[in-house]
Design a protein around this motif. Structure first.
Motif, PDB file in Angstrom:
ATOM      1  N   UNK A  97       0.682  -1.642   0.199  1.00 34.09           N
ATOM      2  CA  UNK A  97      -0.180   0.478   0.561  1.00 34.09           C
ATOM      3  C   UNK A  97       0.872   1.655   0.340  1.00 34.09           C
ATOM      4  N   UNK A 106       0.679   4.082  -2.641  1.00 35.83           N
ATOM      5  CA  UNK A 106       0.277   5.726  -1.783  1.00 35.83           C
ATOM      6  C   UNK A 106       1.129   6.218  -2.359  1.00 35.83           C
ATOM      7  N   UNK A 107       2.757   6.357  -2.603  1.00 38.07           N
ATOM      8  CA  UNK A 107       3.525   7.309  -3.840  1.00 38.07           C
ATOM      9  C   UNK A 107       3.516   7.267  -4.957  1.00 38.07           C
ATOM     10  N   UNK A 141      -5.013   8.147  -1.712  1.00 41.56           N
ATOM     11  CA  UNK A 141      -5.655   7.024  -0.514  1.00 41.56           C
ATOM     12  C   UNK A 141      -6.592   6.329  -2.239  1.00 41.56           C
ATOM     13  N   UNK A 184      -5.915   2.337  -3.269  1.00 42.01           N
ATOM     14  CA  UNK A 184      -6.365   1.050  -3.059  1.00 42.01           C
ATOM     15  C   UNK A 184      -6.940  -0.294  -3.815  1.00 42.01           C
TER      16      UNK A 184
END
Lengths: 252, 182
Positions: free
Chosen positions: B20, B24-25, B30, B34
């Protein structure tokens, strides 16, 4: 070593990617070059700042739960995919993590202490005692041929003391601890600034486990008739790496 | 639980945070992170038989990384192409930054938000190797396997990414010193 070469090697040097001989050459060179030392300091400062201050995003609980449930009922892998060869204890660790993820920790604590839980309690207590008393080592040596016989001579068994420096775990030494009323070998390794206690004693049919408590990680498994407990503030992924290395070196 | 479910959980769940974090980076938010992780986990489940006792973390991160770059090519194509000049190589670091400066000390006072914004502003190919090296502490070899790039490219991207970050901090520090608004 010429300055241009040294400056090009600074990055792999900082990242721990140089072999021992080249590292040593770099250290000798750096002693005489202030410009290179300054550049090294900048690289290290940047690396430290990133590790300390960059955001690390952990998976949201709903994502984790969704993945646990979502892949059941997904298309099965194609026929004929070969078995994953992994040691028995690895499976238990996976299930432990999955169980924790769906919040069954409460169930585990309600079951009450088992014989093994008492041993783990003793292990955490013994580790805390050793930390507080500063008596972390009875024998301080990075040589397995010094530590192993020292421990074997004082215990009724011969614990494995492998040289894992090639894998980034440096042997620091050993001591004898008392856990649950009996003497156990403690082999101490280090990775970066983390000390890892490896408690070893003859196996008694315990089941493998992984625990976390108060910032300490515990990894327990049995191999070749010996039980191992690894305890450290090193993260559980890397602690698992050490466990795998110990399994591999202990043999069948 | 089926054998494959068990294998999948053993391989993926311990490294879900790493998965994750990388997503995310790379995606920047977010919601998309996901989606990408869900997609990657499905692929991981389907190819779990290929993980034969090898280390699960780089295996999973390679799948996540590829899913991220598929997403980037579809949604943020400019982040993936251009601004790459791997021909510069790590050697160019040697020619610059030869004067010792105050930046070493000033990094300790650097605002956490400034640092994270600077990482987010890096082109994706530099950002990913920095995340994998500094946050996941992968070896050059593992980073090469995760990104599908040769080790030489990994090293030059790390070098250039670090230099870009250092330069952006110097700009911030100069701005602060001249009395500008942070």
């Amino acid at each position: 070593m010429k300055q241009e070469d040294a400056l090009n090697l600074l990055q792999p040097y900082v990242d721990g990617e140089l072999d021992a001989a080249t590292s040593l050459e770099m250290e000798r060179y750096l002693a005489g070059d202030a410009i290179a030392r300054a550049q090294l300091a900048r690289l290290r400062a940047l690396s430290s700042a990133l590790r300390a201050e960059a955001d690390y995003y952990v998976a949201p609980g709903s994502l984790r739960a969704g993945i646990l449930s979502g892949t059941r009922g997904a298309a099965a892998p194609p026929q004929g995919s070969t078995r994953v060869r992994s040691p028995h204890w690895l499976r238990s660790i996976g299930i432990g993590v999955a169980a924790a993820a769906v919040g069954s920790i409460a169930t585990m604590t309600l079951l009450g202490p088992t014989q093994q839980d008492l041993t783990e309690h003793d292990i955490f207590a013994a580790h805390a005692r050793a930390t507080v008393s500063d008596r972390l080592l009875d024998v301080a040596s990075s040589d397995q041929h010094t530590v192993k016989p020292w421990l074997s001579a004082r215990l009724g068994f011969s614990p494995p003391v492998p040289d894992l420096s090639g894998s980034g775990f440096e042997l620091v030494g050993g001591r004898i601890d008392v856990v649950g009323g009996q003497r156990v070998a403690v082999i101490v390794y280090r990775r970066r600034q983390h000390m890892i206690d490896v408690l070893v004693r003859p196996a008694r049919g315990e089941t493998p486990s992984v625990r976390s408590r108060d910032g300490l990680n515990l990894n327990h498994f049995t191999q070749s008739g010996m039980s191992f407990w690894l305890i450290s503030d090193l993260n559980s992924n890397e602690l698992g790496d050490l466990a795998r290395l110990l399994v591999a070196s202990a043999g069948p | 639980m089926s054998e494959n479910d068990r294998r999948f959980q053993d391989a993926v769940l311990p490294h879900l945070d790493a998965a994750y974090n990388l997503a995310r980076w790379l995606t920047g938010n977010d919601h998309d992170a996901r989606d990408v992780v869900q997609d990657a986990c499905l692929r991981a489940y389907r190819s779990i038989g290929q993980l034969r006792g090898a280390s699960a973390r780089p295996w999973l991160l390679a799948i996540v990384r590829n899913a991220c770059f598929s997403w980037l090519r579809a949604n943020r194509p400019t982040e993936v192409v251009g601004s790459l000049d791997d021909t510069e190589g790590a050697g160019s670091t040697a020619r610059e930054d030869t004067s010792p400066g105050p930046e070493t000390l000033a990094l300790e006072n650097l605002d956490r938000k400034v640092l994270n914004d600077a990482i987010a502003a890096l082109p994706a190919p530099y950002r990913e190797v920095l995340i994998l090296r500094e946050l996941e502490e992968l070896s050059y070899n593992d980073i090469a396997n995760v990104t599908g790039a040769p080790i030489g490219t990994v090293m030059s991207r790390l070098s250039r990414g670090r230099r870009l970050l250092a330069q952006s901090f110097q700009v911030v520090l100069a701005h602060v010193e001249s009395g500008g608004r942070r």
